[in-house]
Design an enzyme around this catalytic site. Sequence first.
Site, short mmCIF file in Angstrom:
data_model
loop_
_atom_site.label_atom_id
_atom_site.label_comp_id
_atom_site.label_asym_id
_atom_site.label_seq_id
_atom_site.Cartn_x
_atom_site.Cartn_y
_atom_site.Cartn_z
N GLU A 105 38.63 48.42 20.59
CA GLU A 105 39.63 49.23 19.88
C GLU A 105 39.58 48.95 18.37
O GLU A 105 39.79 49.86 17.56
CB GLU A 105 41.03 48.95 20.45
CG GLU A 105 41.20 49.52 21.86
CD GLU A 105 42.52 49.17 22.50
OE1 GLU A 105 42.77 47.96 22.68
OE2 GLU A 105 43.31 50.07 22.80
N GLU A 125 40.77 46.91 30.47
CA GLU A 125 42.17 46.55 30.67
C GLU A 125 42.67 46.85 32.07
O GLU A 125 43.53 46.15 32.61
CB GLU A 125 43.06 47.28 29.65
CG GLU A 125 42.99 46.73 28.22
CD GLU A 125 41.84 47.30 27.40
OE1 GLU A 125 40.93 47.92 27.99
OE2 GLU A 125 41.83 47.11 26.17
C1 3H9 Z 1 43.33 43.90 25.80
O1 3H9 Z 1 42.43 43.83 25.02
C2 3H9 Z 1 44.60 44.67 25.55
C3 3H9 Z 1 44.49 45.61 24.39
O2 3H9 Z 1 43.99 46.86 24.79
C4 3H9 Z 1 45.84 45.90 23.81
C5 3H9 Z 1 46.60 44.76 23.25
C6 3H9 Z 1 47.85 45.17 22.57
N1 3H9 Z 1 41.49 36.22 26.41
O3 3H9 Z 1 34.46 35.16 31.75
P1 3H9 Z 1 33.96 33.91 31.14
C7 3H9 Z 1 38.08 33.04 28.54
S1 3H9 Z 1 43.30 43.08 27.29
C8 3H9 Z 1 41.57 34.92 26.64
O4 3H9 Z 1 33.76 32.74 32.02
P2 3H9 Z 1 31.46 35.19 30.55
C9 3H9 Z 1 37.92 32.82 30.04
O5 3H9 Z 1 39.16 32.62 30.65
C10 3H9 Z 1 41.76 42.22 27.26
N2 3H9 Z 1 40.60 34.19 27.23
O6 3H9 Z 1 32.61 34.16 30.29
C11 3H9 Z 1 37.04 31.60 30.06
O7 3H9 Z 1 37.85 30.48 29.80
P3 3H9 Z 1 37.56 29.08 30.48
C12 3H9 Z 1 40.61 43.09 27.51
C13 3H9 Z 1 39.51 34.85 27.60
O8 3H9 Z 1 30.47 34.95 29.50
C14 3H9 Z 1 36.13 31.81 28.84
O9 3H9 Z 1 36.82 32.73 28.00
N3 3H9 Z 1 39.38 42.30 27.63
C15 3H9 Z 1 39.36 36.22 27.39
O10 3H9 Z 1 31.04 35.17 31.98
C16 3H9 Z 1 34.78 32.37 29.17
O11 3H9 Z 1 34.96 33.54 29.96
C17 3H9 Z 1 38.99 41.78 28.80
O12 3H9 Z 1 39.59 42.00 29.83
C18 3H9 Z 1 40.41 36.92 26.76
N4 3H9 Z 1 40.33 38.23 26.50
O13 3H9 Z 1 32.10 36.63 30.33
C19 3H9 Z 1 37.75 40.94 28.77
N5 3H9 Z 1 38.15 36.61 27.87
O14 3H9 Z 1 36.21 28.69 29.98
C20 3H9 Z 1 37.90 39.75 29.64
C21 3H9 Z 1 37.57 35.50 28.36
O15 3H9 Z 1 38.67 28.23 30.03
N6 3H9 Z 1 36.78 38.86 29.58
N7 3H9 Z 1 38.38 34.44 28.19
O16 3H9 Z 1 37.56 29.34 31.96
C22 3H9 Z 1 35.62 39.09 30.23
O17 3H9 Z 1 35.42 40.10 30.88
C23 3H9 Z 1 34.56 38.02 30.18
O18 3H9 Z 1 35.19 36.82 29.80
C24 3H9 Z 1 33.42 38.29 29.18
C25 3H9 Z 1 32.54 37.03 29.07
C26 3H9 Z 1 32.57 39.45 29.72
C27 3H9 Z 1 33.94 38.62 27.82
#
Ligand code: 3H9
Length: 696
Positions: A105, A125
């Site tokens: 975004e 999301e």
């Molecule tokens: C949003 O954006 C809302 C908006 O539209 C509006 C707002 C107003 N936040 O998955 P991994 C942590 S909603 C905090 O193992 P990978 C995860 O917990 C968000 N922490 O790595 C882990 O921690 P730990 C929309 C996060 O390389 C570490 O990072 N975005 C977040 O296999 C490593 O993660 C999503 O839904 C976060 N956003 O995959 C994306 N993301 O090491 C969600 C990750 O302590 N994330 N962590 O266990 C993912 O899909 C995957 O993490 C990603 C990397 C593909 C990025």
Amino acid sequence: MSAQVTLSKVRSIAVIEVNNPPVNALGHAVRKGLWDSIEAAEADNTVKAIVVIGAGHTFPAGADIKEFGTVMQQPHLPEVIDRIENCKKPIVAALHGTALGGGFEVALGSHYRIASADARIGLPEVNLGLLPGAGGTQRMPRLCGAKLALDVMLSGKPISATKAHSAGLIDSLTEDDLRVAAIKFAEDVQEVRRSRDETKCMLNAEAYRDAVAEAKKMVSTRMRGQLAPTKILECVTAALEKPFAEGRAFERASFFECLSSKQSKGMIHAFFAERASAKVPEASRAKPRKLESLGVVGGGTMGAGITVAALDSGLPVTMIERDAESIARGRANVEKVYDRLVAKGRKTENQKSAVMALYSGSTDYNDLSNVDMVIEAVFERLDVKREVFEQLDKVMKPEAVLASNTSYIDIDLISSATSRPSQVVGLHFFSPANIMKLLEIVVPKGAADDAVATGFALAKRMRKVPVRAGNSGGFIGNRILGKYGICAAHMMEDGASPYDIDDAIFEFGYPMGIHAMYDLAGLDIGWDNRKAAAPTRDPAERYVDIADKICERGWFGQKTGRGFYRYPNGARVGTPDPEVLEIIQAERKQKGLTTKKFSKSEIIERYLAAMVNEGCEVLREGVALKPSDIDVTSIFGYGFPRHRGGPMKYADMYGLDKMLSNIQKYEQEDPVFWRPSPLLLELVKTKRNFDDLNKG
Ligand code: 3H9
């Protein structure tokens, strides 16, 4: 300025870099840093244009999910993105890694977007029970129309930068150093350009409406009962029909409606639970062993599925079968999977050949002497498995990990067939093993830490969700399934039809009811287990004969065309069978039972209570390390609806005291089956819940 956002200058270009590992999430310090940096760069007369880029692996992968549920501090993300869009100097977002959610975004609010060719973009999301709440639902369809925008938002799956580029979401792709390319790109741009002013979506309003109508149909079947997808559809419709400001206000209100729902709490819990399940004591104490080759013993459905999962992860596999005919069948089973993918256009013949080059079949156990790990996947019979392990013990190198794919059998009874029981672990794959995400890693007493850690490394490599399970009959998943299966049988005998029960379960969000699931798996499996357990069954336990009576007729489910349901002409979805209802009625009559009506909500209350009570026992005995592991098991292996968070999270949200009092009420009817778990009693007494145990 914030430490998580730095501002530097290269010639006339300001470079704003987000540095908040691991995924550059847009927490408060990042939002504030972005805001301040934009202000500073805009005020600097020597700056002509601005580049926003992420340090490390990725452009921001979204809002900081950990902040949800806390009071969010200003500036909020939509305001930061408006600030970016309203900047008087051109802003170029430079994307690499995974530019997801709020991160994408930010890019949509920027005036231009350049991306590394291997970047991925998306709005995931919906997987958190949310919608893109920082302008994504309004800006994205304006840039690329409703079809792709809805695909991306409703699937939650990222798309390649190449696809985004051809759809007009990315202005330029680069194979070169992104930073250098972005600065060059910024030097060439002359003016600002705002996504909110784009009108591509308005050019063909009819196609836009068609896309929304089609997506609505998909949501009503495949995402039934979920709030966020419905709200996404409404927001995307608003993008066409309302001015930007109005659509955005609607999006914001819808985002908060989703954020405060139980569904998003359940899904956010599931997101963190999935990641927490891989954090086990053994993996923190020891490194995995070398894992560069795999042996698989058995080429049946499970062995072939495991082989495909391994080949897909790039691991060479040696498959062992007992004779030439069986190994030919094993190879054919593996090829069949790839042939289907080729037929669907998901793989090319060349890709199939490349993967199959990693496969070799043999009837000689000595061919396993060099492999790093072996997975036995023969019949679920202890004597057969022990025989295999005796063979493996003779040929495997000392540092190899020996694993058994079993869904019920005591691993200690398998490992004791070897001279090295500490090198043996259980791996419970779910069928089809190349598709199902769950992998229960069964840790017998005395297992070597690095052998267990290797099991987790294998799961990671295969992109599975691993859950550590103790060695107990049925481990986590099947043990709990056993209990709620019995609960369903009791309800069936007491007055609910299998179809009433399945309807309630389906409506709750499972892809199918338990009886349809039994029919799919084969009723003979449960029948064999019940016969085997008969000699040790507590005579005080209530026993329901209905499933046995169905099996006695040779009705084993889908494969025989009849089970709890009928499957005429090979149908995959069953129809209710009046003869099954007669069998049930006859059983009730024979036992002299008075039947009662069960509402859908009572069916679910009892079903979930059985699940959670046994979940407590599984925790109390240390078979599962934490409640969230039970949630992960149920979601990824048993179809528990993710938007309900898993049974233990559901119980927390339902109220443990209320669930306990339900169980105590049922206990009056059947004190043997409905004994409240001491853990549940303790939690209610001390006013704690499963989330507290997860944190502990
Ligand atoms: C949003 O954006 C809302 C908006 O539209 C509006 C707002 C107003 N936040 O998955 P991994 C942590 S909603 C905090 O193992 P990978 C995860 O917990 C968000 N922490 O790595 C882990 O921690 P730990 C929309 C996060 O390389 C570490 O990072 N975005 C977040 O296999 C490593 O993660 C999503 O839904 C976060 N956003 O995959 C994306 N993301 O090491 C969600 C990750 O302590 N994330 N962590 O266990 C993912 O899909 C995957 O993490 C990603 C990397 C593909 C990025």
